[in-house]
Scaffold this motif. Structure first.
Motif, PDB file in Angstrom:
ATOM      1  N   THR A  20       0.811  -1.218   0.000  1.00  0.00           N
ATOM      2  CA  THR A  20       0.000   0.000   0.000  1.00  0.00           C
ATOM      3  C   THR A  20       0.841   1.263   0.000  1.00  0.00           C
ATOM      4  O   THR A  20       0.329   2.344  -0.245  1.00  0.00           O
ATOM      5  CB  THR A  20      -0.942   0.032   1.220  1.00  0.00           C
ATOM      6  OG1 THR A  20      -0.151  -0.040   2.417  1.00  0.00           O
ATOM      7  CG2 THR A  20      -1.931  -1.103   1.176  1.00  0.00           C
ATOM      8  N   SER A  23       3.538   3.273  -5.229  1.00  0.00           N
ATOM      9  CA  SER A  23       2.736   4.083  -6.115  1.00  0.00           C
ATOM     10  C   SER A  23       2.445   3.301  -7.396  1.00  0.00           C
ATOM     11  O   SER A  23       3.363   2.853  -8.072  1.00  0.00           O
ATOM     12  CB  SER A  23       3.495   5.370  -6.446  1.00  0.00           C
ATOM     13  OG  SER A  23       2.725   6.173  -7.292  1.00  0.00           O
ATOM     14  N   TRP A  30      -8.270  10.845  -9.321  1.00  0.00           N
ATOM     15  CA  TRP A  30      -7.968  10.683  -7.896  1.00  0.00           C
ATOM     16  C   TRP A  30      -7.863   9.203  -7.542  1.00  0.00           C
ATOM     17  O   TRP A  30      -8.670   8.389  -7.993  1.00  0.00           O
ATOM     18  CB  TRP A  30      -9.084  11.314  -7.068  1.00  0.00           C
ATOM     19  CG  TRP A  30      -8.915  11.162  -5.595  1.00  0.00           C
ATOM     20  CD1 TRP A  30      -9.489  10.205  -4.813  1.00  0.00           C
ATOM     21  CD2 TRP A  30      -8.126  11.967  -4.727  1.00  0.00           C
ATOM     22  NE1 TRP A  30      -9.114  10.376  -3.508  1.00  0.00           N
ATOM     23  CE2 TRP A  30      -8.266  11.452  -3.427  1.00  0.00           C
ATOM     24  CE3 TRP A  30      -7.315  13.071  -4.915  1.00  0.00           C
ATOM     25  CZ2 TRP A  30      -7.628  12.012  -2.320  1.00  0.00           C
ATOM     26  CZ3 TRP A  30      -6.692  13.623  -3.814  1.00  0.00           C
ATOM     27  CH2 TRP A  30      -6.846  13.099  -2.546  1.00  0.00           C
ATOM     28  N   GLY A  31      -6.857   8.871  -6.741  1.00  0.00           N
ATOM     29  CA  GLY A  31      -6.676   7.485  -6.325  1.00  0.00           C
ATOM     30  C   GLY A  31      -6.130   7.393  -4.918  1.00  0.00           C
ATOM     31  O   GLY A  31      -5.869   8.395  -4.256  1.00  0.00           O
ATOM     32  N   GLU A  32      -5.944   6.157  -4.467  1.00  0.00           N
ATOM     33  CA  GLU A  32      -5.479   5.929  -3.093  1.00  0.00           C
ATOM     34  C   GLU A  32      -4.078   6.483  -2.855  1.00  0.00           C
ATOM     35  O   GLU A  32      -3.752   6.915  -1.754  1.00  0.00           O
ATOM     36  CB  GLU A  32      -5.545   4.444  -2.711  1.00  0.00           C
ATOM     37  CG  GLU A  32      -4.486   3.560  -3.333  1.00  0.00           C
ATOM     38  CD  GLU A  32      -4.756   3.152  -4.780  1.00  0.00           C
ATOM     39  OE1 GLU A  32      -3.844   2.604  -5.401  1.00  0.00           O
ATOM     40  OE2 GLU A  32      -5.859   3.398  -5.295  1.00  0.00           O
ATOM     41  N   ASN A  33      -3.237   6.501  -3.883  1.00  0.00           N
ATOM     42  CA  ASN A  33      -1.900   7.079  -3.723  1.00  0.00           C
ATOM     43  C   ASN A  33      -1.980   8.575  -3.429  1.00  0.00           C
ATOM     44  O   ASN A  33      -1.199   9.099  -2.634  1.00  0.00           O
ATOM     45  CB  ASN A  33      -1.050   6.853  -4.977  1.00  0.00           C
ATOM     46  CG  ASN A  33      -0.740   5.394  -5.198  1.00  0.00           C
ATOM     47  OD1 ASN A  33      -0.467   4.659  -4.259  1.00  0.00           O
ATOM     48  ND2 ASN A  33      -0.809   4.960  -6.433  1.00  0.00           N
ATOM     49  N   ASP A  34      -2.931   9.244  -4.060  1.00  0.00           N
ATOM     50  CA  ASP A  34      -3.114  10.677  -3.825  1.00  0.00           C
ATOM     51  C   ASP A  34      -3.585  10.923  -2.393  1.00  0.00           C
ATOM     52  O   ASP A  34      -3.103  11.834  -1.723  1.00  0.00           O
ATOM     53  CB  ASP A  34      -4.117  11.258  -4.821  1.00  0.00           C
ATOM     54  CG  ASP A  34      -3.706  10.998  -6.257  1.00  0.00           C
ATOM     55  OD1 ASP A  34      -2.509  11.191  -6.574  1.00  0.00           O
ATOM     56  OD2 ASP A  34      -4.566  10.596  -7.055  1.00  0.00           O
ATOM     57  N   LEU A  35      -4.509  10.105  -1.935  1.00  0.00           N
ATOM     58  CA  LEU A  35      -5.000  10.220  -0.564  1.00  0.00           C
ATOM     59  C   LEU A  35      -3.857  10.056   0.430  1.00  0.00           C
ATOM     60  O   LEU A  35      -3.687  10.865   1.341  1.00  0.00           O
ATOM     61  CB  LEU A  35      -6.089   9.178  -0.303  1.00  0.00           C
ATOM     62  CG  LEU A  35      -6.620   9.175   1.116  1.00  0.00           C
ATOM     63  CD1 LEU A  35      -8.098   9.468   1.131  1.00  0.00           C
ATOM     64  CD2 LEU A  35      -6.368   7.837   1.768  1.00  0.00           C
ATOM     65  N   GLN A  36      -3.057   9.028   0.242  1.00  0.00           N
ATOM     66  CA  GLN A  36      -1.937   8.771   1.146  1.00  0.00           C
ATOM     67  C   GLN A  36      -0.910   9.898   1.094  1.00  0.00           C
ATOM     68  O   GLN A  36      -0.421  10.351   2.130  1.00  0.00           O
ATOM     69  CB  GLN A  36      -1.274   7.438   0.809  1.00  0.00           C
ATOM     70  CG  GLN A  36      -2.129   6.253   1.174  1.00  0.00           C
ATOM     71  CD  GLN A  36      -1.480   4.929   0.803  1.00  0.00           C
ATOM     72  OE1 GLN A  36      -0.323   4.857   0.423  1.00  0.00           O
ATOM     73  NE2 GLN A  36      -2.245   3.858   0.920  1.00  0.00           N
ATOM     74  N   ASP A  72     -13.494  10.797  -1.108  1.00  0.00           N
ATOM     75  CA  ASP A  72     -14.024  10.518   0.224  1.00  0.00           C
ATOM     76  C   ASP A  72     -13.264  11.398   1.219  1.00  0.00           C
ATOM     77  O   ASP A  72     -12.222  11.015   1.737  1.00  0.00           O
ATOM     78  CB  ASP A  72     -13.859   9.036   0.554  1.00  0.00           C
ATOM     79  CG  ASP A  72     -14.524   8.655   1.864  1.00  0.00           C
ATOM     80  OD1 ASP A  72     -14.873   9.561   2.659  1.00  0.00           O
ATOM     81  OD2 ASP A  72     -14.695   7.445   2.104  1.00  0.00           O
ATOM     82  N   GLN A  75     -12.671  10.019   4.763  1.00  0.00           N
ATOM     83  CA  GLN A  75     -11.527   9.106   4.845  1.00  0.00           C
ATOM     84  C   GLN A  75     -10.218   9.884   4.929  1.00  0.00           C
ATOM     85  O   GLN A  75      -9.321   9.535   5.701  1.00  0.00           O
ATOM     86  CB  GLN A  75     -11.513   8.167   3.638  1.00  0.00           C
ATOM     87  CG  GLN A  75     -10.401   7.140   3.700  1.00  0.00           C
ATOM     88  CD  GLN A  75     -10.359   6.263   2.463  1.00  0.00           C
ATOM     89  OE1 GLN A  75     -10.802   6.650   1.382  1.00  0.00           O
ATOM     90  NE2 GLN A  75      -9.815   5.074   2.611  1.00  0.00           N
ATOM     91  N   LYS A  79      -7.673   9.751   8.078  1.00  0.00           N
ATOM     92  CA  LYS A  79      -6.271   9.364   7.885  1.00  0.00           C
ATOM     93  C   LYS A  79      -5.335  10.403   8.510  1.00  0.00           C
ATOM     94  O   LYS A  79      -4.349  10.049   9.152  1.00  0.00           O
ATOM     95  CB  LYS A  79      -5.980   9.199   6.399  1.00  0.00           C
ATOM     96  CG  LYS A  79      -4.680   8.494   6.112  1.00  0.00           C
ATOM     97  CD  LYS A  79      -4.764   7.852   4.750  1.00  0.00           C
ATOM     98  CE  LYS A  79      -3.765   6.785   4.518  1.00  0.00           C
ATOM     99  NZ  LYS A  79      -3.874   5.609   5.328  1.00  0.00           N
TER     100      LYS A  79
END
Length: 156
Positions: A20, A23, A30-36, A72, A75, A79
């Motif tokens: 996780t 990258s 938008w994706g999970e990498n951007d969120l992190q 989201d 979320q 985080k």
């Protein structure tokens, strides 16, 4: 009676777990990498800030999504709150708590451009800490992410 069997040369799909923290860019959206990345960069800046009084209690307020994508924001806020708590430097309390002396608010916006061969997505995440008593901004930080996709001139 004729029986026909169809067999394919395709190999079955492979499902695997991935790190996780790595990258994996597959789109400009938008994706999970951007969120992190946004959560990590904001948290790092908060923890290293010289304008925040870490003896006080803070809460995470609303993060507004003004981007082209579904994000989201709850979320993202969770985080950030989790990372701040894990740092041991910032005390987070419930948003409507009387013990909260300041509230972190955020806004995500984006700019999307494209032409025949290129897609360009720019995200900006701004987070501010507002003092509840004076309504003054104590801290503010922007995180910017830009992703560009260029289609090959030749090829499939």
């Amino acid at each position: 009676m004729t029986i026909v069997f169809f067999t394919g040369c395709n190999t079955p799909a492979k499902v695997q777990s991935v790190d996780t923290k790595e990258s994996y860019l597959t789109t400009v959206r938008w994706g999970e990498n951007d969120l992190q990345e946004m959560a990590n960069r904001v948290t790092t800046n908060i923890i290293s800030s010289s304008t925040i009084d870490f003896s006080k209690n803070y809460s995470i307020g609303k993060i507004k999504n003004r981007s082209h994508d579904h994000i989201d924001t709850k979320q993202l806020g969770d985080k950030i709150a989790t990372a701040l708590l894990k740092s041991g430097k910032v005390k987070i309390v419930e948003k409507d708590s009387a013990k909260s002396t300041g509230i972190f608010f955020g806004k995500i916006s984006s700019i999307f451009k494209k032409n025949d061969r290129t897609k360009d997505m720019f995200f900006n995440f701004n987070m501010t800490l507002t003092d509840r008593e004076t309504s003054s901004i104590v801290w503010s930080h922007d995180v910017e992410i830009r992703k560009v996709y260029k289609k090959a001139l030749f090829g499939w």
